[in-house]
Design a protein around this motif. Structure first.
Motif, PDB file in Angstrom:
ATOM      1  N   GLU A   1       0.819  -1.198   0.000  1.00  0.00           N
ATOM      2  CA  GLU A   1       0.000   0.000   0.000  1.00  0.00           C
ATOM      3  C   GLU A   1       0.849   1.243   0.000  1.00  0.00           C
ATOM      4  O   GLU A   1       2.040   1.193   0.307  1.00  0.00           O
ATOM      5  CB  GLU A   1      -0.850   0.016   1.261  1.00  0.00           C
ATOM      6  CG  GLU A   1      -1.898  -1.042   1.192  1.00  0.00           C
ATOM      7  CD  GLU A   1      -3.030  -0.713   2.111  1.00  0.00           C
ATOM      8  OE1 GLU A   1      -3.860   0.114   1.721  1.00  0.00           O
ATOM      9  OE2 GLU A   1      -3.059  -1.285   3.207  1.00  0.00           O
TER      10      GLU A   1
ATOM     11  N   MET B   1      -5.247   7.977  12.792  1.00  0.00           N
ATOM     12  CA  MET B   1      -4.209   7.012  13.170  1.00  0.00           C
ATOM     13  C   MET B   1      -3.101   7.625  14.002  1.00  0.00           C
ATOM     14  O   MET B   1      -2.613   7.039  14.962  1.00  0.00           O
ATOM     15  CB  MET B   1      -3.573   6.438  11.905  1.00  0.00           C
ATOM     16  CG  MET B   1      -4.510   5.654  11.047  1.00  0.00           C
ATOM     17  SD  MET B   1      -3.792   5.509   9.416  1.00  0.00           S
ATOM     18  CE  MET B   1      -5.100   4.636   8.599  1.00  0.00           C
TER      19      MET B   1
ATOM     20  N   LEU C   1      -1.847   2.409  19.218  1.00  0.00           N
ATOM     21  CA  LEU C   1      -1.341   1.508  18.189  1.00  0.00           C
ATOM     22  C   LEU C   1      -2.013   0.144  18.202  1.00  0.00           C
ATOM     23  O   LEU C   1      -2.177  -0.476  17.161  1.00  0.00           O
ATOM     24  CB  LEU C   1       0.169   1.300  18.398  1.00  0.00           C
ATOM     25  CG  LEU C   1       1.080   2.447  17.990  1.00  0.00           C
ATOM     26  CD1 LEU C   1       2.477   2.233  18.557  1.00  0.00           C
ATOM     27  CD2 LEU C   1       1.160   2.560  16.471  1.00  0.00           C
TER      28      LEU C   1
ATOM     29  N   CYS D   1       6.212   7.549  10.104  1.00  0.00           N
ATOM     30  CA  CYS D   1       5.263   6.577  10.652  1.00  0.00           C
ATOM     31  C   CYS D   1       3.970   7.310  10.959  1.00  0.00           C
ATOM     32  O   CYS D   1       3.974   8.314  11.661  1.00  0.00           O
ATOM     33  CB  CYS D   1       5.797   5.937  11.930  1.00  0.00           C
ATOM     34  SG  CYS D   1       4.566   4.900  12.752  1.00  0.00           S
ATOM     35  N   ILE D   2       2.865   6.828  10.391  1.00  0.00           N
ATOM     36  CA  ILE D   2       1.589   7.477  10.679  1.00  0.00           C
ATOM     37  C   ILE D   2       0.816   6.692  11.747  1.00  0.00           C
ATOM     38  O   ILE D   2      -0.371   6.883  11.938  1.00  0.00           O
ATOM     39  CB  ILE D   2       0.734   7.653   9.416  1.00  0.00           C
ATOM     40  CG1 ILE D   2       0.533   6.301   8.714  1.00  0.00           C
ATOM     41  CG2 ILE D   2       1.360   8.649   8.459  1.00  0.00           C
ATOM     42  CD1 ILE D   2      -0.587   6.319   7.689  1.00  0.00           C
ATOM     43  N   ARG D   3       1.516   5.783  12.401  1.00  0.00           N
ATOM     44  CA  ARG D   3       0.955   5.039  13.526  1.00  0.00           C
ATOM     45  C   ARG D   3      -0.329   4.296  13.160  1.00  0.00           C
ATOM     46  O   ARG D   3      -1.236   4.179  13.970  1.00  0.00           O
ATOM     47  CB  ARG D   3       0.692   5.993  14.705  1.00  0.00           C
ATOM     48  CG  ARG D   3       1.954   6.645  15.243  1.00  0.00           C
ATOM     49  CD  ARG D   3       1.639   7.692  16.303  1.00  0.00           C
ATOM     50  NE  ARG D   3       0.665   7.212  17.243  1.00  0.00           N
ATOM     51  CZ  ARG D   3       0.948   6.502  18.333  1.00  0.00           C
ATOM     52  NH1 ARG D   3       2.183   6.214  18.616  1.00  0.00           N
ATOM     53  NH2 ARG D   3      -0.008   6.093  19.121  1.00  0.00           N
ATOM     54  N   CYS D   4      -0.381   3.749  11.956  1.00  0.00           N
ATOM     55  CA  CYS D   4      -1.599   3.061  11.539  1.00  0.00           C
ATOM     56  C   CYS D   4      -1.731   1.713  12.219  1.00  0.00           C
ATOM     57  O   CYS D   4      -2.822   1.150  12.275  1.00  0.00           O
ATOM     58  CB  CYS D   4      -1.609   2.882  10.020  1.00  0.00           C
ATOM     59  SG  CYS D   4      -0.318   1.784   9.411  1.00  0.00           S
ATOM     60  N   GLY D   5      -0.609   1.168  12.709  1.00  0.00           N
ATOM     61  CA  GLY D   5      -0.683  -0.083  13.458  1.00  0.00           C
ATOM     62  C   GLY D   5      -0.734  -1.335  12.602  1.00  0.00           C
ATOM     63  O   GLY D   5      -0.884  -2.433  13.109  1.00  0.00           O
ATOM     64  N   ARG D   6      -0.579  -1.194  11.275  1.00  0.00           N
ATOM     65  CA  ARG D   6      -0.639  -2.384  10.423  1.00  0.00           C
ATOM     66  C   ARG D   6       0.508  -3.344  10.698  1.00  0.00           C
ATOM     67  O   ARG D   6       0.346  -4.561  10.667  1.00  0.00           O
ATOM     68  CB  ARG D   6      -0.587  -1.981   8.950  1.00  0.00           C
ATOM     69  CG  ARG D   6      -1.941  -1.537   8.457  1.00  0.00           C
ATOM     70  CD  ARG D   6      -1.820  -0.702   7.195  1.00  0.00           C
ATOM     71  NE  ARG D   6      -2.930   0.257   7.210  1.00  0.00           N
ATOM     72  CZ  ARG D   6      -3.747   0.446   6.209  1.00  0.00           C
ATOM     73  NH1 ARG D   6      -3.593  -0.198   5.097  1.00  0.00           N
ATOM     74  NH2 ARG D   6      -4.723   1.309   6.312  1.00  0.00           N
TER      75      ARG D   6
ATOM     76  N   ILE E   1       1.868  -3.898  13.450  1.00  0.00           N
ATOM     77  CA  ILE E   1       1.580  -4.602  14.702  1.00  0.00           C
ATOM     78  C   ILE E   1       0.512  -5.667  14.461  1.00  0.00           C
ATOM     79  O   ILE E   1       0.632  -6.796  14.930  1.00  0.00           O
ATOM     80  CB  ILE E   1       1.117  -3.592  15.768  1.00  0.00           C
ATOM     81  CG1 ILE E   1       2.263  -2.632  16.065  1.00  0.00           C
ATOM     82  CG2 ILE E   1       0.641  -4.296  17.022  1.00  0.00           C
ATOM     83  CD1 ILE E   1       1.857  -1.392  16.812  1.00  0.00           C
ATOM     84  N   ASP E   2      -0.500  -5.299  13.689  1.00  0.00           N
ATOM     85  CA  ASP E   2      -1.564  -6.268  13.388  1.00  0.00           C
ATOM     86  C   ASP E   2      -1.041  -7.478  12.631  1.00  0.00           C
ATOM     87  O   ASP E   2      -1.557  -8.581  12.792  1.00  0.00           O
ATOM     88  CB  ASP E   2      -2.649  -5.599  12.521  1.00  0.00           C
ATOM     89  CG  ASP E   2      -3.625  -4.802  13.372  1.00  0.00           C
ATOM     90  OD1 ASP E   2      -3.571  -4.948  14.599  1.00  0.00           O
ATOM     91  OD2 ASP E   2      -4.434  -4.051  12.788  1.00  0.00           O
TER      92      ASP E   2
ATOM     93  N   THR F   1       7.109  -0.965  14.519  1.00  0.00           N
ATOM     94  CA  THR F   1       7.415   0.460  14.317  1.00  0.00           C
ATOM     95  C   THR F   1       8.140   1.038  15.530  1.00  0.00           C
ATOM     96  O   THR F   1       9.054   1.848  15.387  1.00  0.00           O
ATOM     97  CB  THR F   1       6.154   1.276  13.981  1.00  0.00           C
ATOM     98  OG1 THR F   1       6.546   2.624  13.724  1.00  0.00           O
ATOM     99  CG2 THR F   1       5.123   1.261  15.109  1.00  0.00           C
TER     100      THR F   1
ATOM    101  N   VAL G   1       3.718  -4.338   4.630  1.00  0.00           N
ATOM    102  CA  VAL G   1       2.403  -3.715   4.796  1.00  0.00           C
ATOM    103  C   VAL G   1       2.481  -2.225   5.125  1.00  0.00           C
ATOM    104  O   VAL G   1       1.455  -1.548   5.160  1.00  0.00           O
ATOM    105  CB  VAL G   1       1.547  -4.409   5.887  1.00  0.00           C
ATOM    106  CG1 VAL G   1       1.292  -5.859   5.523  1.00  0.00           C
ATOM    107  CG2 VAL G   1       2.208  -4.300   7.251  1.00  0.00           C
TER     108      VAL G   1
ATOM    109  N   PRO H   1       2.341   1.473   4.898  1.00  0.00           N
ATOM    110  CA  PRO H   1       1.908   2.377   3.835  1.00  0.00           C
ATOM    111  C   PRO H   1       2.903   3.502   3.557  1.00  0.00           C
ATOM    112  O   PRO H   1       2.845   4.115   2.492  1.00  0.00           O
ATOM    113  CB  PRO H   1       0.576   2.931   4.339  1.00  0.00           C
ATOM    114  CG  PRO H   1       0.566   2.705   5.798  1.00  0.00           C
ATOM    115  CD  PRO H   1       1.460   1.538   6.076  1.00  0.00           C
ATOM    116  N   THR H   2       3.801   3.778   4.488  1.00  0.00           N
ATOM    117  CA  THR H   2       4.787   4.817   4.191  1.00  0.00           C
ATOM    118  C   THR H   2       6.154   4.189   3.878  1.00  0.00           C
ATOM    119  O   THR H   2       7.167   4.882   3.858  1.00  0.00           O
ATOM    120  CB  THR H   2       4.913   5.844   5.334  1.00  0.00           C
ATOM    121  OG1 THR H   2       5.242   5.160   6.544  1.00  0.00           O
ATOM    122  CG2 THR H   2       3.626   6.596   5.531  1.00  0.00           C
TER     123      THR H   2
END
Lengths: 322, 452
Positions: free
Chosen positions: A16, A261, A266, B380-385, B387-388, B397, B426, B428-429
Motif C-alpha cells: 500500500e 491514526m 497503536l 510513521c503514521i501510527r496506523c498499526g498495520r 503490529i496487526d 514500528t 504492509v 503504507p509509508t
C-alpha cells in the motif's frame, strides 16, 4: 549490465501507499459533505473549499519555509486535504471565511507542523483548530442555522444539544425527532448532522481496512451505556441514549476524528480503552459540563493519554505470557 | 482429501503477498551445463567455517572432501565436480560476507562419469540400519538445513538427552513468493523424501512425523497421501496448511500443526519438536542410501529471466552462470535492477553476480526496473498495520524507532523478530522496518557484551 541495487529485505513492492490510504478517507467523507451541502446550501461548500484550500496552502508554505524536500508530494499526500475537510465539517455552516482560514492555520501550522509534521502531532489538528476557534470566537462558533434546502433564508436556531442544555429535555423532544436527527435535517456543524451519511463513509473505511471497528464501537457504545443509565434513572430529565448517539459530533467523532491514526493508540486493546474513555468523557461533558457538546474535548483529552495507553497495551509477544 | 475448512495455520498476524509461483511451478528439475570453474565457499553453514583440506594443483574428484568441519558446530564440504584446484582465495559470498573459497577447474567429462557412482542403491529398510552409522553418514555427507539457516543436520538430529523429542515436522510449506524448488522436489522425489523421513523417525525413536505443506500445492499433498496410504510409512501424516506468509517459519509451523508455542529465546526442541526442510530430508536419504554428500541442490531461478524454473545446481556455481546457462539469461540485461539470494521476503540482494550457490541457496530471483521500487521512507503514521500483521506479536514500528535512536531499553523484544519482512511489506509509508530492527539486534548484542 547495470550496477546492481542493494536493498534491504523484503524486496517485494509494498502493498500500500500512504496516498491511497489518505484518499480513501477523503472518499469516505464525501457522503456527509454532500448531505451538509444539501441541507445548508452553497455556503457549506464554500466553507469546505476555503478550509481545504487554505490547509493545503499553509502546508506547502510551511514546508517551503522550513526547507523540507518534496513539497508538492507532501502537500498533496491527502493529509492536509483531510484536515481541511474535517475542520470545515466541524464548523457551523455560517462560519465567516476569515475564521475558517485562521482555523486552517492553527490546524496545519500549530497543531501539526510545529510538532514535526505528519505522523508526529500529538493532537488531532482539525479538533485543535475547532476548539481554538470555539474559545476565541464563541459568537461565530455557536451561531447555528436551520437547514435551508437551498430555498429559504438562513434562520438562526439552536442545535438539539444546545437546546437540551438551555431549555431542557421537553423543548428538545417537541422540536426534533429521532428520524430528523438520523438523517441530519437539524442544525449543527456542516458535516456532523447526518448520522446516516457518516455511517456510510465509516463503513467504507472499515471495509477498506483504513480504520478498525474498535474505536468507533467502544466510543459509541460507552456513550450509549453512559447516557442510557442516566436516562433510565430519570427519563423526564435526561435525553435517551439514541438521541445522544445521533446528535452533535458523536458519529463524526467516532468514525473520523477519534480514529485518526496518528493521534490514537497503536494496538487493538489500546483502541478499546481509548474509545471507551472518549465515549464516557463525552457523556460527562454533555450531561454535567458547561458546554452542550463534548466530543472535541473528549478526543483531545484522550489524545494526551495515547503514549501511556501504548505503553500498557503491548501486544502479546509470541512465546511469552504477556 | 484437502478440506478447505480444516486447513491449519498460525493465528496472529501474517500476510498474503502475491505468490508469483506460476513462473516456475511444475517445471521439472533440470541440470545446468557445468561452468569452467566452480568456487566453493568454506562457510556454507551456521557455525565455524570448515578448514580447507585441499592444496593448489591437487587433482580432485566428485564427492571428495575439500573442507573439514572445524569444531562442534560446523560441517564438512565436498566437491561437486572433478577437476583441479586452482586457487584458494577470499571471495564475497551471496549474503555479502567474505569467505575462504576453493576455486576448482572443472573436468566436465570426468565429473559426469564420477557422478554415476551415486546412482545405484541397494534397497533395504532404514530400520535395519544402525543409528550411529546413520548419524555418521549424515555428518560425513556435510548435510546442513537447506531451508535457510543452514544449521548442521547431524547436530540437530542428536538433541541433548534432557530435551525429549516426540515429533519431527518436515517443512514443505515453502511460503516465500516465487520459490517452487521444494514443491517440485516433493513431486519428483516423494518416495525418497518419505524414506528420509523414516530414517529420521528411526534414529530419533519417535512415532510421529508430520509433513506440513501449504494448500497452494495440492498435488504435492496428494502425492504424499497416496504413498502414505500404502502403509509403508507408519506414523506419518500430512498437515495441509493455509497459504499465508510466513507459514513456513519454524515457530509458526509448530504453532499451526501442533499448537505449541516455542518460548521466547528457545528452540523447537524445547517443545519436543525438530523441524527439517524437505530438501534436507532428501539429502539425508541420498547420504544414507547413495553415500552421496550434499554437493548440489534444487534452486528456483525466477523473475526477470527467460526460462524461470527449478534447477539442480552444483555448489560453487556462480549466480551469473546459473542465470545465463541455466535460466536462459536475463530478459533484458539493461533493465536488471536487483538479484536476490533467496525469496523476495527474506532473501538478500547480492552485490555482484560472481557470488556462488551454497547449501543454503533456495532461490535466485531477478527483479527488473518494473518490479523493483524504492521511493524512500515516509513518516510513521501510527496506523498499526505492522503490529496487526507481525506473526511474532511485536510492535515493529516502535522497535525500529528505538533502534534508530539507539534507545537500548526499548529493544528488549528485538531478538524475537524472525525478520520475515511482513511489517515492511504492509507499511503504507514504506518504512524500512526490518532493516532497522536488524540494526537494533546488533545494538542490543553490543550493549549486552559491554555489560558483561
Amino acid at each position: 549490465m547495470n550496477t546492481l541495487v542493494i536493498s534491504s529485505s523484503p524486496h517485494l513492492r509494498p502493498r500500500e501507499n500512504l496516498t491511497r490510504v489518505l484518499y480513501d478517507v477523503v472518499i469516505a467523507l464525501v457522503p456527509a459533505l454532500l448531505v451538509g451541502i444539501y441541507f445548508f446550501g452553497l455556503r457549506a461548500l464554500l466553507v469546505t473549499v476555503a478550509a481545504t484550500a487554505s490547509a493545503v496552502a499553509f502546508e506547502a508554505l510551511f514546508l517551503k519555509i522550513s526547507g523540507k524536500p518534496g513539497i508538492g508530494r507532501a502537500a498533496f499526500d491527502g493529509s492536509a486535504i483531510i484536515t481541511g475537510i474535517l475542520l470545515a465539517m466541524n464548523l457551523p455552516p455560517s462560519s465567516p471565511y476569515w475564521m475558517v482560514v485562521i482555523g486552517s492555520f492553527v490546524a496545519i501550522v500549530i497543531a501539526k507542523q510545529t510538532f514535526g509534521g505528519l505522523g508526529y502531532n500529538i493532537f488531532n489538528p482539525a479538533l485543535v483548530a475547532r476548539v481554538f476557534l470555539l474559545i476565541s470566537f464563541p459568537v461565530q462558533m455557536t451561531r447555528w442555522t436551520a437547514p435551508t434546502f437551498f430555498t429559504a433564508e438562513a434562520i438562526t436556531t439552536a442545535t438539539p444539544l444546545g437546546l437540551l442544555k438551555t431549555e431542557g429535555l421537553q423543548a428538545v423532544l417537541r422540536t426534533y425527532s429521532n428520524s430528523a436527527n438520523l438523517l441530519g435535517a437539524i442544525p449543527g456543524s456542516l458535516g456532523e448532522v447526518s448520522a446516516v451519511a457518516l455511517l456510510i463513509g465509516g463503513i467504507y473505511l472499515l471495509v477498506r481496512k483504513v480504520i478498525s471497528w474498535e474505536i468507533p464501537l467502544s466510543f459509541l457504545g460507552a456513550l450509549f451505556v453512559f447516557t442510557g443509565i442516566f436516562w433510565l434513572i430519570d427519563p423526564g430529565k435526561y435525553a435517551g441514549p439514541v438521541f445522544h448517539l445521533l446528535t452533535g459530533g458523536a458519529v463524526l467523532g467516532a468514525f473520523f476524528m477519534a480514529t485518526d491514526m496518528v493521534t490514537s493508540p497503536l494496538t487493538r486493546k489500546g483502541m478499546l480503552i481509548f474509545g471507551t474513555a472518549i465515549g464516557l468523557l463525552t457523556g460527562v461533558i454533555r450531561l454535567f459540563g458547561g458546554y452542550p457538546e463534548g466530543v472535541s474535548f473528549a478526543i483531545l483529552i484522550m489524545n494526551t493519554f495515547v503514549p501511556l495507553i501504548d505503553r500498557y497495551t503491548h501486544a502479546r509477544i509470541f512465546g511469552t505470557r504477556g | 482429501m484437502i478440506m478447505p475448512g480444516k486447513l491449519l495455520t498460525f493465528r496472529s498476524g501474517g500476510v498474503h503477498p502475491p505468490g508469483n509461483k506460476h513462473l516456475s511451478e511444475h517445471k521439472p528439475i533440470r541440470r545446468v551445463p557445468l561452468p569452467e570453474t566452480v568456487s566453493i565457499n568454506l562457510n556454507q553453514h551456521l557455525g565455524k567455517p570448515a578448514q580447507c583440506a585441499v592444496k593448489i594443483k591437487q587433482e580432485i574428484s566428485v564427492g571428495e572432501r575439500i573442507g573439514e568441519a572445524d569444531g562442534f558446530i560446523s560441517a564438512d564440504i565436498h566437491s561437486p565436480v572433478s577437476g583441479t584446484v586452482r586457487k584458494i582465495q577470499t571471495v564475497m559470498t551471496a549474503v555479502g560476507t567474505m569467505a575462504e573459497s576453493v576455486l576448482i577447474e572443472v573436468d566436465s567429462e570426468k565429473t559426469a562419469e564420477d557422478l554415476k557412482k551415486y546412482q545405484s542403491t541397494p534397497d533395504c529398510a532404514p530400520e535395519k540400519l544402525g543409528k550411529k552409522e546413520i548419524l555418521e553418514a549424515i555428518k560425513q555427507a556435510g548435510i546442513v538445513g537447506e531451508g535457510g539457516a543452514a544449521f548442521p543436520t547431524h547436530i540437530k538430529l542428536a538433541p541433548p538427552p534432557d530435551k525429549p523429542i516426540d515429533t519431527v515436522i518436515l517443512n514443505g510449506a515453502e511460503c516465500e513468493p516465487f520459490l517452487t524448488a521444494d514443491h517440485q522436489l516433493m513431486l519428483e522425489k516423494t518416495a525418497e523424501i518419505l524414506t528420509g523421513a523414516r530414517i529420521l523417525r528411526h534414529i530419533l525413536e519417535i512415532d510421529s512425523i508430520i509433513i506440513g505443506i501449504e494448500n497452494n500445492k495440492p498435488d504435492a499433498i496428494r502425492a504424499f497421501e497416496k504413498l502414505i496410504e500404502t502403509d509403508s510409512y507408519p506414523g506419518m501424516r500430512i498437515a495441509a496448511l493455509k497459504t499465508k506468509y510466513p507459514q513456513g517459519g519454524e515457530k509458526q509451523l509448530i504453532k499451526a500443526i501442533l499448537d505449541r508455542e516455542v518460548p521466547s529465546g528457545k528452540l523447537p526442541f524445547d517443545v519436543g519438536v525438530i523441524v527439517q526442510n524437505v530438501g534436507t530430508v532428501f539429502a539425508v536419504y541420498e547420504a544414507v542410501y547413495c553415500g552421496k554428500p550434499l554437493i548440489q541442490r534444487v534452486v528456483t531461478i525466477s523473475g526477470f529471466v527467460n526460462n524461470p524454473g527449478n534447477y539442480l545446481l552444483p555448489l560453487g556455481v556462480s549466480f551469473e552462470h546459473a542465470i545465463r546457462a541455466g535460466a536462459g539469461g536475463f530478459r533484458d540485461d539493461t533493465r536488471v535492477k536487483e538479484v536476490i539470494n533467496g525469496g523476495p521476503m527474506m532473501g538478500k540482494a547480492v552485490r555482484q553476480l560472481d557470488v556462488t550457490v551454497t547449501k543454503g541457496t533456495s532461490g535466485i530471483l531477478v527483479l527488473s526496473d518494473q518490479e523493483f521500487s524504492y521511493d524512500g521512507e515516509g513518516p510513521c503514521i501510527r496506523c498499526g498495520r505492522c503490529i496487526d500483521t507481525c506473526p511474532m506479536g511485536l510492535m515493529p514500528t516502535l522497535l525500529a524507532m528505538n533502534a534508530r535512536y539507539e534507545r537500548i531499553e526499548g529493544l528488549k523484544s528485538v531478538m524475537d523478530c524472525i525478520e520475515c519482512g511482513t511489517c515492511s511489506y504492509v507499511c503504507p509509508t514504506h518504512r524500512q522496518l526490518v532493516h532497522w530492527i536488524r540494526a537494533g539486534k546488533v545494538l542490543l548484542r553490543k550493549a549486552n557484551r559491554s555489560v558483561k
